[in-house]
Design a protein around this motif. Structure first.
Motif, PDB file in Angstrom:
ATOM      1  N   ASP A 156       0.852  -1.167   0.000  1.00 28.14           N
ATOM      2  CA  ASP A 156       0.000   0.000   0.000  1.00 28.14           C
ATOM      3  C   ASP A 156       0.898   1.229   0.000  1.00 28.14           C
ATOM      4  OD1 ASP A 156      -2.712   0.375  -0.183  1.00 28.14           O
ATOM      5  OD2 ASP A 156      -2.788   1.228   1.813  1.00 28.14           O
ATOM      6  N   PRO A 262       0.115  -4.156   3.409  1.00 24.80           N
ATOM      7  CA  PRO A 262      -1.286  -3.734   3.417  1.00 24.80           C
ATOM      8  C   PRO A 262      -2.030  -3.899   4.741  1.00 24.80           C
ATOM      9  CG  PRO A 262      -0.934  -5.647   1.997  1.00 24.80           C
ATOM     10  CD  PRO A 262       0.389  -5.109   2.349  1.00 24.80           C
ATOM     11  N   HIS A 263      -1.689  -4.903   5.529  1.00 23.94           N
ATOM     12  CA  HIS A 263      -2.499  -5.073   6.743  1.00 23.94           C
ATOM     13  C   HIS A 263      -1.752  -4.611   7.983  1.00 23.94           C
ATOM     14  CE1 HIS A 263      -0.047  -8.598   7.136  1.00 23.94           C
ATOM     15  NE2 HIS A 263      -0.322  -8.833   5.873  1.00 23.94           N
ATOM     16  N   ARG A 265      -0.711  -3.010  11.218  1.00 25.93           N
ATOM     17  CA  ARG A 265      -1.556  -2.525  12.312  1.00 25.93           C
ATOM     18  C   ARG A 265      -0.795  -1.667  13.286  1.00 25.93           C
ATOM     19  NH1 ARG A 265      -7.250  -4.302  13.232  1.00 25.93           N
ATOM     20  NH2 ARG A 265      -7.582  -5.110  11.158  1.00 25.93           N
TER      21      ARG A 265
ATOM     22  N   ALA B  62      -2.750  -8.593  19.198  1.00 23.73           N
ATOM     23  CA  ALA B  62      -3.507  -7.892  18.153  1.00 23.73           C
ATOM     24  C   ALA B  62      -2.744  -7.925  16.837  1.00 23.73           C
ATOM     25  CB  ALA B  62      -3.771  -6.449  18.584  1.00 23.73           C
ATOM     26  N   VAL B  63      -1.427  -7.760  16.923  1.00 14.44           N
ATOM     27  CA  VAL B  63      -0.620  -7.824  15.705  1.00 14.44           C
ATOM     28  C   VAL B  63      -0.705  -9.215  15.093  1.00 14.44           C
ATOM     29  CG1 VAL B  63       1.746  -7.783  14.819  1.00 14.44           C
ATOM     30  CG2 VAL B  63       0.963  -6.000  16.389  1.00 14.44           C
ATOM     31  N   SER B  66      -3.990  -9.891  13.295  1.00 14.55           N
ATOM     32  CA  SER B  66      -4.069  -9.290  11.966  1.00 14.55           C
ATOM     33  C   SER B  66      -3.212 -10.047  10.962  1.00 14.55           C
ATOM     34  CB  SER B  66      -3.651  -7.828  12.082  1.00 14.55           C
ATOM     35  OG  SER B  66      -3.126  -7.364  10.886  1.00 14.55           O
ATOM     36  N   GLU B  67      -1.979 -10.328  11.328  1.00 11.84           N
ATOM     37  CA  GLU B  67      -1.086 -11.052  10.414  1.00 11.84           C
ATOM     38  C   GLU B  67      -1.609 -12.470  10.196  1.00 11.84           C
ATOM     39  OE1 GLU B  67       2.107  -9.935   9.261  1.00 11.84           O
ATOM     40  OE2 GLU B  67       1.929  -7.945  10.130  1.00 11.84           O
ATOM     41  N   ALA B  70      -4.388 -12.783   7.669  1.00  4.94           N
ATOM     42  CA  ALA B  70      -3.870 -12.669   6.306  1.00  4.94           C
ATOM     43  C   ALA B  70      -3.228 -13.986   5.884  1.00  4.94           C
ATOM     44  CB  ALA B  70      -2.858 -11.525   6.222  1.00  4.94           C
ATOM     45  N   THR B 152      -7.879  -0.832  -2.808  1.00  4.28           N
ATOM     46  CA  THR B 152      -6.982  -1.718  -3.560  1.00  4.28           C
ATOM     47  C   THR B 152      -5.848  -2.189  -2.666  1.00  4.28           C
ATOM     48  OG1 THR B 152      -5.676   0.155  -4.308  1.00  4.28           O
ATOM     49  CG2 THR B 152      -7.436  -0.591  -5.758  1.00  4.28           C
ATOM     50  N   LEU B 153      -6.049  -2.035  -1.362  1.00  2.00           N
ATOM     51  CA  LEU B 153      -5.080  -2.462  -0.363  1.00  2.00           C
ATOM     52  C   LEU B 153      -4.511  -3.845  -0.650  1.00  2.00           C
ATOM     53  CD1 LEU B 153      -6.576  -1.420   3.056  1.00  2.00           C
ATOM     54  CD2 LEU B 153      -4.154  -1.458   2.476  1.00  2.00           C
ATOM     55  N   GLY B 154      -3.228  -3.912  -0.904  1.00  2.80           N
ATOM     56  CA  GLY B 154      -2.601  -5.221  -1.057  1.00  2.80           C
ATOM     57  C   GLY B 154      -2.849  -5.875  -2.397  1.00  2.80           C
TER      58      GLY B 154
END
Lengths: 279, 279
Positions: A156, A262-263, A265, B62-63, B66-67, B70, B152-154
């Motif tokens: 991104d 992109p992700h 955080r 939290a990290v 998110s990862e 994905a 269009t993230l990623g």
DNA sequence: GTCGATCGATGTCGCTCAGGTATCGCTGCA
DNA sequence: TGCAGCGATACCTGAGCGACATCGATCGAC
């Protein structure tokens, strides 16, 4: 499908040899054969064609190799970033090509430092074309890229600024006094073939020009009257006395962007991006 | 770190409850507790703060959530795409928002069909904001997106074309005869509050306008004089008789892009993109 | 304040499967 | 034809996954 299986498969797909792959993975060969066989059974797909003399990838195997590499990077990144996030002091790794974006970078770091809760920013000076890999496997959190040279595939980005390009010539060259020039004129100078930079694979494109890897080399060769180059304006400020920069009218503009996975955080990444876009 | 561990962690992180997560994973609770404990030990990081009454995510957790999400999508995508690649007949899934890009889509499909070795193209009609997820977990291979609405993230993208926007009004409305109009004028019509579309989360933003989910609903409500909308020109061609489209001067232009996951290796995707950019 | 319900952690056990060694069978080459 | 190289197979051992039973802590009801 498990990470271990994927690691094994990627190793074989890269080596195309069970024995070598096993050595690389530091296991014996038989468990490797069995693991791949089971993976194929679970997916219901043949990944490798094997005879006792040669191993080749199938179409499906090629797809899994590509996807698998991305997944393994993502896992490495997840581990790194998770551990990073557990540290007291937040840290941020910013990847930049060595020797570029000097002034912008200084301004960015200055502005970010004054942010409340600013993280420590580590600079990771890297070769061209490395950014993407560094961001994807978690070795870096943010990068400064230059379009259209660098790829932003899968990242991104926010545009920071756009600039023209200049040709760098020996001051003594007849064209060095011009106020502007065209690409065709620069590339047509017979005694100064354009310098060649390494491509994404690390190898140099064909051509008569000198092979260079950094700005110091490059400037030295230009001063010696051996090569020339077209590059962004900002890289051509504060030149040595024996070099001259001439704006190139029809060269594509160079855009500096800030890029991140992109992700992402991390608050620190969001802060840095916000600061960067306000510069 | 293994996929299984990641699946378990994501389940707990989402449920914030070991028992519920175990039920969702269809295993008993004790192995879940132990797996997470070992994951934490291996990473050297606390992912969850737990008391016997409440479970909360740490920063690091939290990290990893998110990862991890994905990664799990990427694994699902890898499995799907690998199996797809093993089929004789190559297939390509193109995700498009229902009801948009009619003419462009038809031209694209026509042009691609004549390519040598063209794959069968399946259309996946999806809700707005779903594209990204579909591409990331391998349910789709390519998508048509509309900037600035879609993210269009990623993803990697190529611009196809840009168009202006029009306001859709009941033909009987006094403004319907205008040759052009401004955003402020449209939003200021008191009897026609702007229609509201669902946001990325699926919920509607606050406002007086009607909640709509597709073009049929929308056009019916506009014809009834209950709402109005500003949308891309192409969606306003071939309108019902009782509707009128008025170009909106100062609305941001809408760009249609073709998007695909960054490490896509399918020949069919590359072909489709090449055809699309030549339209 | 006490009791019961809820929830995560821990102990124990059976079984699957990962990984090691030894060996087989096939293939290409000298 | 014999040999070297390579992947597959057979068999064994041990780690660890998952199930069940149970513990200890915490919170709410009365």
């Amino acid at each position: 499908m498990e990470i271990r299986e994927l690691r094994y498969f990627v190793a074989i797909a890269e080596e195309l040899h069970f024995g070598k792959a096993a050595r690389r993975l530091e296991i014996a060969q038989p468990p490797l054969s069995r693991t791949i066989a089971r993976l194929e059974r679970q997916l219901g797909v043949t990944l490798l064609e094997r005879t006792s003399r040669k191993v080749t990838l199938t179409e499906a195997g090629a797809v899994l190799l590509s996807e698998g590499r991305a997944i393994l990077s993502a896992v490495a990144a997840a581990e790194r970033r998770t551990q990073q996030a557990a540290q007291r002091r937040p840290r941020l790794v910013l990847a930049v090509k060595s020797g570029t974006a000097g002034e912008l970078l200084a301004k960015l770091l200055d502005a970010y430092r004054t942010e409340p809760g600013a993280a420590t920013v580590d600079l990771l000076l890297c070769e061209a074309h490395q950014h993407q890999k560094l961001l994807q496997d978690g070795q870096a959190d943010v990068a400064l890229l230059h379009l259209p040279f660098d790829s932003t595939l899968g990242l991104d980005t926010e545009t920071l600024y756009t600039e023209g390009q200049v040709a760098i010539l020996p001051s003594s060259h007849p064209l060095a006094g011009r106020s502007q020039i065209r690409v065709a004129e620069v590339t047509a100078i017979p005694e100064l073939p354009m310098a060649r930079w390494p491509g994404p694979g690390g190898s140099y494109p064909e051509g008569p020009g000198a092979e260079v890897r950094n700005l110091t080399q490059l400037f030295q060769l230009i001063a010696l009257g051996r090569t020339t180059v077209i590059m962004p304006e900002s890289a051509g400020t504060d030149l040595r006395r024996d070099l001259a920069a001439v704006p190139v009218l029809d060269a594509p503009p160079v855009t500096t962007v800030i890029a991140w996975p992109p992700h992402s955080r991390l608050r620190a990444v969001a802060d840095l991006i916000r600061v960067a876009t306000r510069l």
